[in-house]
Design an enzyme around this catalytic site. Structure first.
Site, mmCIF file in Angstrom:
data_model
loop_
_atom_site.group_PDB
_atom_site.id
_atom_site.type_symbol
_atom_site.label_atom_id
_atom_site.label_comp_id
_atom_site.label_asym_id
_atom_site.label_seq_id
_atom_site.Cartn_x
_atom_site.Cartn_y
_atom_site.Cartn_z
ATOM 1 N N LYS A 15 -5.382 75.768 33.298
ATOM 2 C CA LYS A 15 -6.022 73.875 33.256
ATOM 3 C C LYS A 15 -7.651 74.154 33.569
ATOM 4 O O LYS A 15 -8.325 73.927 32.742
ATOM 5 C CB LYS A 15 -4.603 73.536 33.787
ATOM 6 C CG LYS A 15 -3.916 73.765 32.261
ATOM 7 C CD LYS A 15 -2.449 72.379 32.705
ATOM 8 C CE LYS A 15 -2.351 72.630 34.278
ATOM 9 N NZ LYS A 15 -1.711 73.645 34.859
ATOM 10 N N ARG A 90 3.332 65.207 31.332
ATOM 11 C CA ARG A 90 3.265 65.781 31.684
ATOM 12 C C ARG A 90 5.121 65.563 31.539
ATOM 13 O O ARG A 90 6.118 66.867 31.552
ATOM 14 C CB ARG A 90 3.491 65.763 33.944
ATOM 15 C CG ARG A 90 2.650 66.951 34.162
ATOM 16 C CD ARG A 90 2.429 66.587 34.939
ATOM 17 N NE ARG A 90 2.125 68.041 36.456
ATOM 18 C CZ ARG A 90 0.960 68.632 36.311
ATOM 19 N NH1 ARG A 90 -0.172 67.687 36.325
ATOM 20 N NH2 ARG A 90 1.354 69.158 36.677
ATOM 21 N N ARG A 129 -4.076 81.819 45.070
ATOM 22 C CA ARG A 129 -5.485 81.166 44.241
ATOM 23 C C ARG A 129 -5.858 80.369 46.151
ATOM 24 O O ARG A 129 -4.968 79.842 46.376
ATOM 25 C CB ARG A 129 -5.145 79.778 43.974
ATOM 26 C CG ARG A 129 -6.031 78.715 43.724
ATOM 27 C CD ARG A 129 -5.613 78.445 42.783
ATOM 28 N NE ARG A 129 -4.909 77.485 42.736
ATOM 29 C CZ ARG A 129 -4.082 76.578 41.790
ATOM 30 N NH1 ARG A 129 -5.014 76.025 40.945
ATOM 31 N NH2 ARG A 129 -2.492 76.317 42.235
ATOM 32 N N ARG A 188 7.392 73.904 41.161
ATOM 33 C CA ARG A 188 6.351 73.296 39.502
ATOM 34 C C ARG A 188 6.467 74.116 38.099
ATOM 35 O O ARG A 188 6.684 73.386 37.482
ATOM 36 C CB ARG A 188 5.043 74.059 40.071
ATOM 37 C CG ARG A 188 4.796 72.620 41.201
ATOM 38 C CD ARG A 188 3.734 73.052 41.913
ATOM 39 N NE ARG A 188 2.292 73.306 40.806
ATOM 40 C CZ ARG A 188 1.347 74.730 41.634
ATOM 41 N NH1 ARG A 188 1.964 74.806 42.856
ATOM 42 N NH2 ARG A 188 0.145 74.562 41.191
HETATM 43 P P1 AP5 Z 1 -6.290 76.980 37.314
HETATM 44 O O1 AP5 Z 1 -7.603 76.728 36.629
HETATM 45 O O2 AP5 Z 1 -6.538 76.288 38.493
HETATM 46 O O3 AP5 Z 1 -4.640 77.039 36.862
HETATM 47 P P2 AP5 Z 1 -4.123 75.559 36.839
HETATM 48 O O4 AP5 Z 1 -3.558 75.410 35.407
HETATM 49 O O5 AP5 Z 1 -5.227 74.519 36.730
HETATM 50 O O6 AP5 Z 1 -3.417 75.725 37.621
HETATM 51 P P3 AP5 Z 1 -2.451 74.176 38.903
HETATM 52 O O7 AP5 Z 1 -2.118 74.608 40.143
HETATM 53 O O8 AP5 Z 1 -3.570 73.568 39.254
HETATM 54 O O9 AP5 Z 1 -1.734 73.277 38.281
HETATM 55 P P4 AP5 Z 1 -0.982 72.525 37.988
HETATM 56 O O10 AP5 Z 1 -0.434 71.808 37.355
HETATM 57 O O11 AP5 Z 1 -0.037 72.510 39.450
HETATM 58 O O12 AP5 Z 1 -1.781 71.188 39.025
HETATM 59 P P5 AP5 Z 1 -1.928 70.123 39.393
HETATM 60 O O13 AP5 Z 1 -3.197 69.405 40.330
HETATM 61 O O14 AP5 Z 1 -2.156 69.880 38.088
HETATM 62 O O15 AP5 Z 1 -6.728 78.643 37.549
HETATM 63 C C1 AP5 Z 1 -5.527 79.062 38.839
HETATM 64 C C2 AP5 Z 1 -5.965 80.162 39.378
HETATM 65 O O16 AP5 Z 1 -6.333 81.655 38.340
HETATM 66 C C3 AP5 Z 1 -7.239 80.376 39.858
HETATM 67 O O17 AP5 Z 1 -7.454 81.300 40.943
HETATM 68 C C4 AP5 Z 1 -8.037 81.791 38.666
HETATM 69 O O18 AP5 Z 1 -9.522 81.244 39.506
HETATM 70 C C5 AP5 Z 1 -7.580 82.439 37.829
HETATM 71 N N1 AP5 Z 1 -7.738 82.106 36.510
HETATM 72 C C6 AP5 Z 1 -7.843 81.239 35.581
HETATM 73 N N2 AP5 Z 1 -7.587 81.825 34.702
HETATM 74 C C7 AP5 Z 1 -7.904 82.700 34.635
HETATM 75 C C8 AP5 Z 1 -7.763 83.545 33.880
HETATM 76 N N3 AP5 Z 1 -8.400 84.033 32.317
HETATM 77 N N4 AP5 Z 1 -7.925 85.464 33.818
HETATM 78 C C9 AP5 Z 1 -7.881 85.344 35.149
HETATM 79 N N5 AP5 Z 1 -7.579 84.579 36.508
HETATM 80 C C10 AP5 Z 1 -7.855 83.509 35.800
HETATM 81 O O19 AP5 Z 1 -0.397 68.825 40.090
HETATM 82 C C11 AP5 Z 1 -0.389 69.329 41.334
HETATM 83 C C12 AP5 Z 1 0.700 68.176 40.867
HETATM 84 O O20 AP5 Z 1 0.022 66.399 40.983
HETATM 85 C C13 AP5 Z 1 1.585 68.128 40.572
HETATM 86 O O21 AP5 Z 1 2.299 69.530 41.232
HETATM 87 C C14 AP5 Z 1 2.661 66.620 40.481
HETATM 88 O O22 AP5 Z 1 2.857 66.443 42.644
HETATM 89 C C15 AP5 Z 1 1.229 66.101 40.741
HETATM 90 N N6 AP5 Z 1 1.071 65.087 39.302
HETATM 91 C C16 AP5 Z 1 -0.306 65.858 38.503
HETATM 92 N N7 AP5 Z 1 -0.599 65.704 37.927
HETATM 93 C C17 AP5 Z 1 0.776 64.251 37.215
HETATM 94 C C18 AP5 Z 1 1.647 64.158 36.805
HETATM 95 N N8 AP5 Z 1 1.235 64.363 35.423
HETATM 96 N N9 AP5 Z 1 2.405 64.015 36.728
HETATM 97 C C19 AP5 Z 1 3.153 63.480 37.544
HETATM 98 N N10 AP5 Z 1 2.645 63.905 38.542
HETATM 99 C C20 AP5 Z 1 1.350 64.968 38.359
HETATM 100 MG MG MG Z 2 -5.476 72.197 38.148
#
Ligand code: AP5
Ligand code: MG
Length: 234
Positions: A15, A90, A129, A188
């Site tokens: 994402k 979410r 990562r 998660r």
């Molecule tokens: P990356 O692009 O970083 O993946 P991502 O989908 O963004 O994964 P996240 O781990 O950031 O998602 P998340 O939802 O857990 O975290 P968030 O910060 O939103 O890619 C991952 C890896 O793969 C990278 O190394 C990349 O280079 C590689 N990659 C990507 N595409 C690829 C491909 N095609 N091929 C090969 N490699 C690839 O949330 C964190 C925390 O914040 C949550 O747990 C919660 O506590 C809180 N939070 C955030 N939003 C909310 C909400 N709306 N409500 C409540 N709590 C929330």
């Molecule tokens: Mg992310």
């Protein structure tokens, strides 16, 4: 015309990676609630500290806090022409809040991009990562040629061993997100299945959902997204 897009998918689906591409390509800000919460890390107030603890455990931050942080970001000047939302909504309550909020501003969602990925690959992408001080992202599963990975024991054996990743060329110790430890990634992914997956049907019924195969290369996923946005705005 304003462009309000959502990018959704399991943890590690890409994402953040693809939202950055959409932001560059279509000139709208990348709004990630996870990034907004991580930016609160330097604050010392009780709310900011509580948010960091919730994130590290892999749980969701309460809706009232999340909606308020998001509203504040959406009301900044650079977001007047729309945004790409990453990690929000979410759950159904957040989706309904967003629909009402956009309606109150005379706006609506343009489309929802779903990055489809199996949970095993998703786990490896998040767990593996690592980031350098310059902000470049690597993965110790897929970049073994340039990264050395080892286990570091806790000096008093009080906690499980931690993973240490080092860039071979410079010796730089790479950073891991606190919530990329195994237990937090699994938590998660569980929450995604229980709480976030129902949104897929919610948006499919509204005719807004476009599914994209996220197991392809980063470039192929970006190309599919560009086509999907062109179709949604045609
Ligand atoms: P990356 O692009 O970083 O993946 P991502 O989908 O963004 O994964 P996240 O781990 O950031 O998602 P998340 O939802 O857990 O975290 P968030 O910060 O939103 O890619 C991952 C890896 O793969 C990278 O190394 C990349 O280079 C590689 N990659 C990507 N595409 C690829 C491909 N095609 N091929 C090969 N490699 C690839 O949330 C964190 C925390 O914040 C949550 O747990 C919660 O506590 C809180 N939070 C955030 N939003 C909310 C909400 N709306 N409500 C409540 N709590 C929330
Ligand atoms: Mg992310």
């Amino acid at each position: 015309m304003s462009l309000y897009l959502i990018i959704m998918g399991v943890q590690g689906a890409g994402k953040g990676t693809q939202a950055a591409f959409v932001s560059d390509k279509f000139g709208i800000p990348h709004v990630s609630t996870g990034d907004l919460f991580r930016a609160m890390k330097s604050r010392t107030d009780e709310l900011a500290q509580r948010v960091q603890q919730i994130m590290e455990s892999g749980q969701l931050v309460p809706d009232e806090v999340t909606n308020e942080v998001l509203q504040d970001r959406l009301e900044q000047d650079d977001a007047a022409g729309g945004v790409i939302l990453d990690g929000y909504p979410r759950n159904i309550a957040q989706a309904e809040w967003l629909e009402q909020y956009l309606k109150s501003r005379g706006e609506k969602l343009t489309g929802v991009l779903l990055l489809d990925l199996d949970f095993y690959t998703a786990f490896k992408r998040a767990f593996g990562r690592v980031k350098s001080s310059s902000g470049k992202t690597y993965n110790f599963y897929f970049n073994g040629d340039i990264i050395d990975m080892s286990f570091e024991e806790h000096p008093e054996g009080k906690y499980p061993p931690r993973i240490k990743a080092v860039l071979k060329e410079t010796g730089e110790v790479l950073e891991r997100r606190a919530d990329d430890e195994a237990a937090a990634v699994v938590k998660r992914i569980d929450i995604f299945q229980e709480t976030t997956q129902p949104l897929i049907e919610h948006y499919r019924k509204q005719g807004l959902l476009v599914e994209i195969d996220a197991a392809q290369s980063i470039q192929a996923v970006s190309a599919a997204i560009e086509t999907a946005i062109a179709n949604a705005t045609a």
